[in-house]
Design a protein around this motif. Structure first.
Motif, PDB file in Angstrom:
ATOM      1  N   PRO A   1       0.848  -1.125  -0.061  1.00 60.41           N
ATOM      2  CA  PRO A   1       0.131   0.008   0.006  1.00 60.41           C
ATOM      3  C   PRO A   1       0.881   1.124   0.039  1.00 60.41           C
ATOM      4  CG  PRO A   1      -0.761  -1.464   1.723  1.00 60.41           C
ATOM      5  CD  PRO A   1       0.542  -2.189   1.273  1.00 60.41           C
ATOM      6  N   TYR A   2       0.355   2.318  -0.453  1.00 57.82           N
ATOM      7  CA  TYR A   2       1.038   3.585  -0.522  1.00 57.82           C
ATOM      8  C   TYR A   2       1.890   3.990   0.776  1.00 57.82           C
ATOM      9  CZ  TYR A   2       2.084   8.595  -1.469  1.00 57.82           C
ATOM     10  OH  TYR A   2       2.685   9.745  -1.684  1.00 57.82           O
ATOM     11  N   PRO A   3       3.009   4.070   0.539  1.00 60.82           N
ATOM     12  CA  PRO A   3       3.928   4.178   1.987  1.00 60.82           C
ATOM     13  C   PRO A   3       3.650   5.747   2.782  1.00 60.82           C
ATOM     14  CG  PRO A   3       5.480   3.593   0.158  1.00 60.82           C
ATOM     15  CD  PRO A   3       4.109   4.087  -0.396  1.00 60.82           C
ATOM     16  N   GLU A   4       3.262   6.556   2.086  1.00 64.95           N
ATOM     17  CA  GLU A   4       3.177   7.953   2.833  1.00 64.95           C
ATOM     18  C   GLU A   4       1.846   8.357   2.973  1.00 64.95           C
ATOM     19  OE1 GLU A   4       6.060   8.888   3.452  1.00 64.95           O
ATOM     20  OE2 GLU A   4       6.960   7.688   1.658  1.00 64.95           O
ATOM     21  N   GLU A   5       1.111   7.426   3.906  1.00 65.80           N
ATOM     22  CA  GLU A   5      -0.165   7.380   3.928  1.00 65.80           C
ATOM     23  C   GLU A   5      -0.584   8.613   5.030  1.00 65.80           C
ATOM     24  OE1 GLU A   5      -4.481   6.376   4.840  1.00 65.80           O
ATOM     25  OE2 GLU A   5      -3.000   6.070   3.106  1.00 65.80           O
ATOM     26  N   THR A   6       0.531   8.956   6.032  1.00 61.06           N
ATOM     27  CA  THR A   6       0.454   9.958   7.026  1.00 61.06           C
ATOM     28  C   THR A   6       0.137  11.372   6.248  1.00 61.06           C
ATOM     29  OG1 THR A   6       1.713   8.960   8.593  1.00 61.06           O
ATOM     30  CG2 THR A   6       1.526  11.294   8.771  1.00 61.06           C
ATOM     31  N   SER A   7       1.055  11.638   5.047  1.00 63.43           N
ATOM     32  CA  SER A   7       0.606  12.678   4.289  1.00 63.43           C
ATOM     33  C   SER A   7      -0.514  12.684   3.493  1.00 63.43           C
ATOM     34  CB  SER A   7       1.924  12.997   3.512  1.00 63.43           C
ATOM     35  OG  SER A   7       3.013  13.450   4.243  1.00 63.43           O
ATOM     36  N   ARG A   8      -0.738  11.565   2.921  1.00 63.78           N
ATOM     37  CA  ARG A   8      -2.140  11.469   2.132  1.00 63.78           C
ATOM     38  C   ARG A   8      -3.177  11.902   2.940  1.00 63.78           C
ATOM     39  NH1 ARG A   8      -6.456   8.736   1.203  1.00 63.78           N
ATOM     40  NH2 ARG A   8      -6.241   7.644   3.193  1.00 63.78           N
ATOM     41  N   ARG A   9      -3.411  11.311   4.262  1.00 61.77           N
ATOM     42  CA  ARG A   9      -4.563  11.845   4.620  1.00 61.77           C
ATOM     43  C   ARG A   9      -4.772  13.257   5.098  1.00 61.77           C
ATOM     44  NH1 ARG A   9      -4.594   7.233   9.695  1.00 61.77           N
ATOM     45  NH2 ARG A   9      -5.073   5.395   8.556  1.00 61.77           N
ATOM     46  N   ILE A  10      -3.456  13.811   5.234  1.00 62.62           N
ATOM     47  CA  ILE A  10      -3.461  15.386   5.336  1.00 62.62           C
ATOM     48  C   ILE A  10      -4.230  16.080   4.166  1.00 62.62           C
ATOM     49  CG2 ILE A  10      -2.096  17.504   5.781  1.00 62.62           C
ATOM     50  CD1 ILE A  10      -0.224  15.922   7.330  1.00 62.62           C
ATOM     51  N   TRP A  11      -3.872  15.550   2.922  1.00 59.20           N
ATOM     52  CA  TRP A  11      -4.147  16.051   1.759  1.00 59.20           C
ATOM     53  C   TRP A  11      -5.515  15.464   1.153  1.00 59.20           C
ATOM     54  CZ3 TRP A  11      -1.670  20.207  -0.465  1.00 59.20           C
ATOM     55  CH2 TRP A  11      -0.758  20.915   0.263  1.00 59.20           C
ATOM     56  N   SER A  12      -6.075  14.702   1.575  1.00 58.77           N
ATOM     57  CA  SER A  12      -7.099  13.814   1.170  1.00 58.77           C
ATOM     58  C   SER A  12      -8.130  14.556   0.548  1.00 58.77           C
ATOM     59  CB  SER A  12      -7.760  12.730   2.059  1.00 58.77           C
ATOM     60  OG  SER A  12      -8.223  13.200   3.278  1.00 58.77           O
ATOM     61  N   ALA A  13      -8.413  15.812   1.327  1.00 56.91           N
ATOM     62  CA  ALA A  13      -9.763  16.484   0.878  1.00 56.91           C
ATOM     63  C   ALA A  13      -9.410  17.616  -0.226  1.00 56.91           C
ATOM     64  CB  ALA A  13     -10.390  17.186   1.929  1.00 56.91           C
ATOM     65  N   HIS A  14      -8.059  17.846  -0.411  1.00 61.48           N
ATOM     66  CA  HIS A  14      -7.475  18.870  -1.167  1.00 61.48           C
ATOM     67  C   HIS A  14      -7.771  18.785  -2.462  1.00 61.48           C
ATOM     68  CE1 HIS A  14      -4.988  22.407  -2.307  1.00 61.48           C
ATOM     69  NE2 HIS A  14      -4.548  21.589  -3.079  1.00 61.48           N
ATOM     70  N   GLN A  15      -7.951  19.476  -3.441  1.00 62.54           N
ATOM     71  CA  GLN A  15      -8.127  19.269  -4.959  1.00 62.54           C
ATOM     72  C   GLN A  15      -6.936  20.078  -5.683  1.00 62.54           C
ATOM     73  OE1 GLN A  15     -12.102  20.236  -6.087  1.00 62.54           O
ATOM     74  NE2 GLN A  15     -12.954  18.181  -5.670  1.00 62.54           N
ATOM     75  N   PHE A  16      -6.079  19.670  -6.268  1.00 59.46           N
ATOM     76  CA  PHE A  16      -5.041  20.353  -6.964  1.00 59.46           C
ATOM     77  C   PHE A  16      -5.586  20.687  -8.205  1.00 59.46           C
ATOM     78  CE2 PHE A  16      -2.237  17.992  -4.249  1.00 59.46           C
ATOM     79  CZ  PHE A  16      -1.606  18.753  -4.144  1.00 59.46           C
ATOM     80  N   ASP A  17      -5.280  22.072  -8.666  1.00 63.15           N
ATOM     81  CA  ASP A  17      -6.004  22.584  -9.862  1.00 63.15           C
ATOM     82  C   ASP A  17      -5.187  23.770 -10.076  1.00 63.15           C
ATOM     83  OD1 ASP A  17      -7.776  23.329 -11.947  1.00 63.15           O
ATOM     84  OD2 ASP A  17      -9.681  23.523 -10.511  1.00 63.15           O
ATOM     85  N   THR A  18      -5.716  24.395 -11.269  1.00 65.46           N
ATOM     86  CA  THR A  18      -4.866  25.770 -11.777  1.00 65.46           C
ATOM     87  C   THR A  18      -4.728  26.651 -10.611  1.00 65.46           C
ATOM     88  OG1 THR A  18      -5.982  25.661 -13.979  1.00 65.46           O
ATOM     89  CG2 THR A  18      -4.852  27.678 -13.585  1.00 65.46           C
ATOM     90  N   LEU A  19      -3.507  27.344 -10.584  1.00 66.29           N
ATOM     91  CA  LEU A  19      -2.990  28.254  -9.493  1.00 66.29           C
ATOM     92  C   LEU A  19      -3.358  29.774 -10.221  1.00 66.29           C
ATOM     93  CD1 LEU A  19       0.287  26.965  -8.240  1.00 66.29           C
ATOM     94  CD2 LEU A  19      -1.617  26.845  -7.284  1.00 66.29           C
ATOM     95  N   ASP A  20      -4.022  30.480  -9.478  1.00 68.41           N
ATOM     96  CA  ASP A  20      -4.347  31.876  -9.722  1.00 68.41           C
ATOM     97  C   ASP A  20      -3.818  32.931  -8.824  1.00 68.41           C
ATOM     98  OD1 ASP A  20      -5.631  33.870 -11.391  1.00 68.41           O
ATOM     99  OD2 ASP A  20      -7.776  33.371 -10.822  1.00 68.41           O
ATOM    100  N   LEU A  21      -3.849  34.362  -9.174  1.00 67.81           N
ATOM    101  CA  LEU A  21      -3.649  35.243  -8.266  1.00 67.81           C
ATOM    102  C   LEU A  21      -4.374  35.155  -6.903  1.00 67.81           C
ATOM    103  CD1 LEU A  21      -3.361  38.451 -10.488  1.00 67.81           C
ATOM    104  CD2 LEU A  21      -1.396  37.243  -9.662  1.00 67.81           C
ATOM    105  N   THR A  22      -3.927  35.416  -5.910  1.00 74.21           N
ATOM    106  CA  THR A  22      -4.723  35.263  -4.606  1.00 74.21           C
ATOM    107  C   THR A  22      -5.316  36.723  -4.360  1.00 74.21           C
ATOM    108  OG1 THR A  22      -2.792  35.903  -3.409  1.00 74.21           O
ATOM    109  CG2 THR A  22      -3.110  33.844  -3.621  1.00 74.21           C
ATOM    110  N   SER A  23      -5.135  37.705  -4.962  1.00 75.08           N
ATOM    111  CA  SER A  23      -5.570  38.959  -4.613  1.00 75.08           C
ATOM    112  C   SER A  23      -5.378  39.846  -5.977  1.00 75.08           C
ATOM    113  CB  SER A  23      -4.865  39.691  -3.608  1.00 75.08           C
ATOM    114  OG  SER A  23      -3.671  40.132  -3.633  1.00 75.08           O
TER     115      SER A  23
END
Length: 502
Positions: free
Chosen positions: A480-502
């Motif tokens: 199974p994927y070895p970096e399970e600890t980090s995977r859980r932190i990022w599980s709800a994140h959606q990678f997408d296009t980066l845009d200006l923040t302001s």
């Protein structure tokens, strides 16, 4: 067998050289020099030539910081040293008389700032001896290749890659390769370009399989790319338009880019997390060349017919923190956790997840996760959701305690260009590393070639439930994927296009 074989390509005859048991052709032009009126345009196919063209030396590198050719100082592109003729590719073939060998096309990385196929660590001979035809290329980088320039197409560096892939379709059969069985593979920026190629309409049909190694998850909106390019142009007292920037030679643009790189962290509140990376360039998501970021497009099945192998190294970011001056300051650590973590209280989540790590170690893990590891894992999830076949891997083996299994170690193993003697000579080498490197490299290279040949690397496909991962260590395992600890932190994140923040 002639020691200097000649092959007739669509543009003319090239003369290569047999080097031991591999035929090598270097510096074959696949596009016209990107200078003068063509400088910021889409690549133009190479013109035909008469007679026989020697393909014995690598072509000159594309404009970049380390390039010393006179094209770097030329606005017109009229130079006498040949340095303008930089859009070239190279071919390694184990059997020119073969019929339909698998083809592996290498797209190297370099933070979208560097690119030179003459790099001896990317010599394709060992890989070719495994039974494949290997192709590598130079493609435009830096502002010339990736900056948002009004009036110019976006992602010119990737358009160069597409032009090289079209050359492969038209010519590789003459070198013993199968144009219907092409695998693109690349690392770092090259891996991210491959993720883009998977979903670009103009790349459809040019390859059958893809291997993305350690892809950074940065793809820019037009607004963000325009803001960065405007800041670079201001260094020259210009606007980011073809008309203005064509007045400056490549060296002026690389110098202006370097000035902006040195102060990028100052823009983090406007440019967002990309300001904390080593480069101001990434593929631009627009309405034409790259319509959507790879994750979204793959979920919708954009590449369901492409076999995909994707993965990363275990200690990706240690390549940067282990460099002289790379140890993060308290301010850098704070900025990273303020801007890179998903959701709220990212610093607290990483402290909880990695309680025994120092702040510097958590900084390294965070950057490994945000920039390389989690974008790769989420791309595998997206490909699976879109119905495509996908396999996943992690490189856990390392040869020295200083860098660990760091970014870029994987391609040295696959190409077989890091020798046991070099490992043995490293002051921080592990005791048995020199004996381990040859079998570890052999395992990876064999799996890569098997994948390029059959579409299956030799272990179970990835799916989001089991997350089956091939882990390359002194002895490879499937788990199974070895970096399970980090995977859980990022599980709800959606990678997408980066845009200006302001």
């Amino acid at each position: 067998m002639s020691l200097e074989p000649e092959i007739r390509t669509a543009a003319g005859v090239v003369r290569g050289r047999w080097e031991s048991d591999v035929a090598v052709f270097r510096g074959i032009p696949y596009a016209e020099p990107p200078v003068g009126a063509r400088r910021f345009g889409a690549p133009v196919p190479a013109q035909r030539w008469d007679g026989v063209r020697d393909a014995l030396e690598f072509g000159p590198p594309v404009p970049q910081v380390a390039h010393t050719g006179s094209v770097m100082s030329s606005v017109s592109g009229s130079v006498e040293d040949g340095s303008a003729d930089c859009l070239t590719l190279n071919v390694w073939s184990p059997d020119l008389g073969a019929v339909r060998l698998p083809v592996m096309v290498w797209i190297q990385g370099g933070t979208y700032l560097e690119n030179n196929s003459a790099n001896p660590h990317q010599n394709g001979a060992t890989l070719a001896r495994s039974g494949v035809v290997v192709v590598s290329m130079n493609y435009r980088v830096g502002a010339d290749g990736f900056a948002h320039i009004t009036g110019a197409p976006h992602n010119r560096g990737i358009l160069d890659q597409i032009a090289a892939l079209r050359w492969v379709q038209d010519n590789i059969a003459r070198f013993g390769g199968d144009p219907a069985n092409v695998t693109v593979f690349g690392e770092s920026a090259g891996g991210a370009c491959i993720a883009a190629l998977l979903v670009m309409p103009t790349a459809a049909g040019l390859f059958r399989r893809a291997i993305s190694q350690s892809m950074p998850g940065t793809y820019f909106s037009e607004r963000l790319a325009a803001a960065i390019s405007t800041t670079i142009a201001v260094q020259l007292g210009a606007k980011a338009t073809i008309r203005d920037l064509a007045r400056f030679p490549p060296r002026a643009l690389t110098d202006a880019t370097d000035a902006v790189i040195r102060k990028m962290p100052e823009f983090v509140d406007i440019w967002g997390p990309m300001a904390l990376t080593p480069t101001p360039f990434s593929p631009v998501v627009d309405t034409e060349v790259l319509p959507r970021a790879p994750w979204r497009a793959l979920v919708d099945g954009a590449a369901r017919d492409i076999d995909l192998l994707i993965g990363h190294t275990r200690d990706e970011y240690r390549l940067y923190t282990s460099r002289p001056g790379g140890e993060p300051t308290d301010a850098r650590i704070t900025a990273a956790f303020d801007h890179l973590t998903p959701g709220t209280d990212g610093s607290g989540r990483y402290r909880t997840a990695y309680p025994d790590a120092t702040p510097g170690q958590r900084f390294e893990v965070l950057n490994s996760d945000w920039l390389f590891r989690m974008p790769s894992l989420h791309l595998a999830d997206a490909a699976h959701a879109g119905g495509g076949p996908v396999w996943f891997y992690e490189l856990a083996w390392s040869f020295n305690s200083e860098q660990g299994a760091s970014h870029a170690l994987d391609f040295l193993l696959i190409f077989g260009t890091l020798s046991p003697d070099e490992v043995r000579a490293h002051p921080c080498a592990h005791p048995n590393a020199a004996n381990e490197i040859t079998p570890v490299a052999h395992h990876m290279r064999t799996d890569w070639v098997r994948f390029a040949t059959t579409g299956k690397p030799g272990w179970a496909p990835y799916d989001p439930q089991t997350r089956t991962t091939r882990v390359y260590d002194a002895e490879p395992t499937t788990q199974p994927y070895p970096e399970e600890t980090s995977r859980r932190i990022w599980s709800a994140h959606q990678f997408d296009t980066l845009d200006l923040t302001s």
